[in-house]
Design a protein around this motif. Structure first.
Motif, PDB file in Angstrom:
ATOM      1  N   GLU A 231      44.768   6.141  51.635  1.00 34.22           N
ATOM      2  CA  GLU A 231      45.989   6.775  52.103  1.00 34.22           C
ATOM      3  C   GLU A 231      47.166   6.406  51.207  1.00 34.22           C
ATOM      4  OE1 GLU A 231      45.649   7.174  56.807  1.00 34.22           O
ATOM      5  OE2 GLU A 231      45.461   5.093  56.111  1.00 34.22           O
ATOM      6  N   VAL A 232      48.143   7.302  51.162  1.00 30.60           N
ATOM      7  CA  VAL A 232      49.354   7.100  50.381  1.00 30.60           C
ATOM      8  C   VAL A 232      50.497   6.819  51.354  1.00 30.60           C
ATOM      9  CG1 VAL A 232      50.990   8.177  48.783  1.00 30.60           C
ATOM     10  CG2 VAL A 232      48.534   8.643  48.568  1.00 30.60           C
ATOM     11  N   LEU A 233      51.278   5.795  51.049  1.00 30.04           N
ATOM     12  CA  LEU A 233      52.468   5.448  51.824  1.00 30.04           C
ATOM     13  C   LEU A 233      53.654   6.105  51.132  1.00 30.04           C
ATOM     14  CD1 LEU A 233      51.712   1.627  52.219  1.00 30.04           C
ATOM     15  CD2 LEU A 233      50.958   3.514  53.673  1.00 30.04           C
ATOM     16  N   GLU A 234      54.400   6.923  51.870  1.00 32.13           N
ATOM     17  CA  GLU A 234      55.510   7.664  51.274  1.00 32.13           C
ATOM     18  C   GLU A 234      56.821   7.387  52.001  1.00 32.13           C
ATOM     19  OE1 GLU A 234      53.548  11.786  49.623  1.00 32.13           O
ATOM     20  OE2 GLU A 234      54.303  11.766  51.681  1.00 32.13           O
ATOM     21  N   LEU A 235      57.895   7.359  51.224  1.00 30.22           N
ATOM     22  CA  LEU A 235      59.259   7.335  51.749  1.00 30.22           C
ATOM     23  C   LEU A 235      59.986   8.501  51.102  1.00 30.22           C
ATOM     24  CD1 LEU A 235      60.260   3.570  51.560  1.00 30.22           C
ATOM     25  CD2 LEU A 235      59.768   4.913  53.594  1.00 30.22           C
ATOM     26  N   ASP A 236      60.647   9.292  51.904  1.00 30.51           N
ATOM     27  CA  ASP A 236      61.370  10.456  51.384  1.00 30.51           C
ATOM     28  C   ASP A 236      60.487  11.313  50.483  1.00 30.51           C
ATOM     29  OD1 ASP A 236      63.743   9.743  52.705  1.00 30.51           O
ATOM     30  OD2 ASP A 236      64.284   8.371  51.079  1.00 30.51           O
ATOM     31  N   ARG A 237      59.246  11.501  50.911  1.00 30.38           N
ATOM     32  CA  ARG A 237      58.263  12.325  50.197  1.00 30.38           C
ATOM     33  C   ARG A 237      57.876  11.785  48.831  1.00 30.38           C
ATOM     34  NH1 ARG A 237      57.208  17.112  52.685  1.00 30.38           N
ATOM     35  NH2 ARG A 237      58.674  17.784  54.281  1.00 30.38           N
ATOM     36  N   ARG A 238      58.182  10.526  48.580  1.00 31.45           N
ATOM     37  CA  ARG A 238      57.809   9.885  47.312  1.00 31.45           C
ATOM     38  C   ARG A 238      56.786   8.799  47.591  1.00 31.45           C
ATOM     39  NH1 ARG A 238      63.653   8.876  44.501  1.00 31.45           N
ATOM     40  NH2 ARG A 238      64.252  11.051  44.359  1.00 31.45           N
ATOM     41  N   PRO A 239      55.718   8.768  46.822  1.00 33.65           N
ATOM     42  CA  PRO A 239      54.727   7.713  47.039  1.00 33.65           C
ATOM     43  C   PRO A 239      55.287   6.346  46.642  1.00 33.65           C
ATOM     44  CG  PRO A 239      54.159   8.997  45.097  1.00 33.65           C
ATOM     45  CD  PRO A 239      55.353   9.660  45.725  1.00 33.65           C
ATOM     46  N   VAL A 240      55.110   5.371  47.532  1.00 32.07           N
ATOM     47  CA  VAL A 240      55.573   4.008  47.254  1.00 32.07           C
ATOM     48  C   VAL A 240      54.460   2.986  47.431  1.00 32.07           C
ATOM     49  CG1 VAL A 240      57.986   4.507  47.826  1.00 32.07           C
ATOM     50  CG2 VAL A 240      56.443   3.650  49.604  1.00 32.07           C
TER      51      VAL A 240
END
Length: 190
Positions: free
Chosen positions: A75-84
């Motif tokens: 899974e990808v963790l995203e903030l404001d639709r950006r991967p972080v």
């Protein structure tokens, strides 16, 4: 060219979005892995050699995960639709195994990993499953986070601690800091 990510000092954890990884995430995963390899980035060697070494190490990590946990969920963790960040989990006997969790340096200490793990704990508790993970002894920041989330040492060796958070009726999905469970660690997948 690498894109820099600006993370607000105080973020809303409700803004954290966790989604399944896609093949198009591979360049991000390569950058994320690279960001965890200060040991190799600090080598006094030709940058092309270091880049090749990091790429080889990442390929070995991926092969190891796929061999040990063929049914793992990436899974990808995203903030404001950006991967972080990235979270890799696998179902094991009576538990959910955190195979890997990593967050970009500029997004660390913002609560991203903690929130992702709390969400995982809540789901595991609903399913009646524990959460397990391994952490390097020298990763003090991750050890503090895991202690705060209620993980306890189950086994250890000279390099790695095996940790478990136990689900149960008496257990909170977002445990309070225990202070005595873990003395200071991180994930072995760096």
């Amino acid at each position: 060219m690498r894109q820099t990510l600006s993370i607000p000092v105080t973020m809303s954890l409700a803004a954290l979005h966790i989604r399944p990884a896609e093949p198009s995430d591979q360049p991000f995963f390569a950058d994320l892995y690279r960001s965890t390899r200060d040991d190799l980035l600090g080598l006094l060697a030709d940058p092309r050699y270091v880049d090749g070494l990091i790429a080889m190490q990442q390929q070995m990590q991926v092969a190891g995960y796929r061999s040990s946990y063929p049914e793992a969920l990436y899974e990808v963790l995203e903030l404001d639709r950006r991967p972080v960040g990235r979270l890799v989990t696998a179902a094991v006997a009576g538990a959910v195994r955190v195979v890997d969790i990593a967050v970009l340096p500029q997004a660390r200490k913002q609560g991203v990993a903690g929130e992702a793990l709390r969400r995982l704990q809540r789901q595991a508790a609903l399913d009646g499953r524990d959460v397990t993970l391994a952490v390097r002894r020298d990763n003090a920041g991750a050890r503090r986070l895991y202690a705060a989330l209620g993980f306890a040492v189950e086994a250890e060796d000279a390099v790695v601690l095996q940790l478990r958070w136990r689900a149960g009726p008496h257990r909170s999905a977002a445990p309070a800091v225990s202070g005595t469970a873990i003395r200071a660690v991180g994930h072995p997948c760096q």
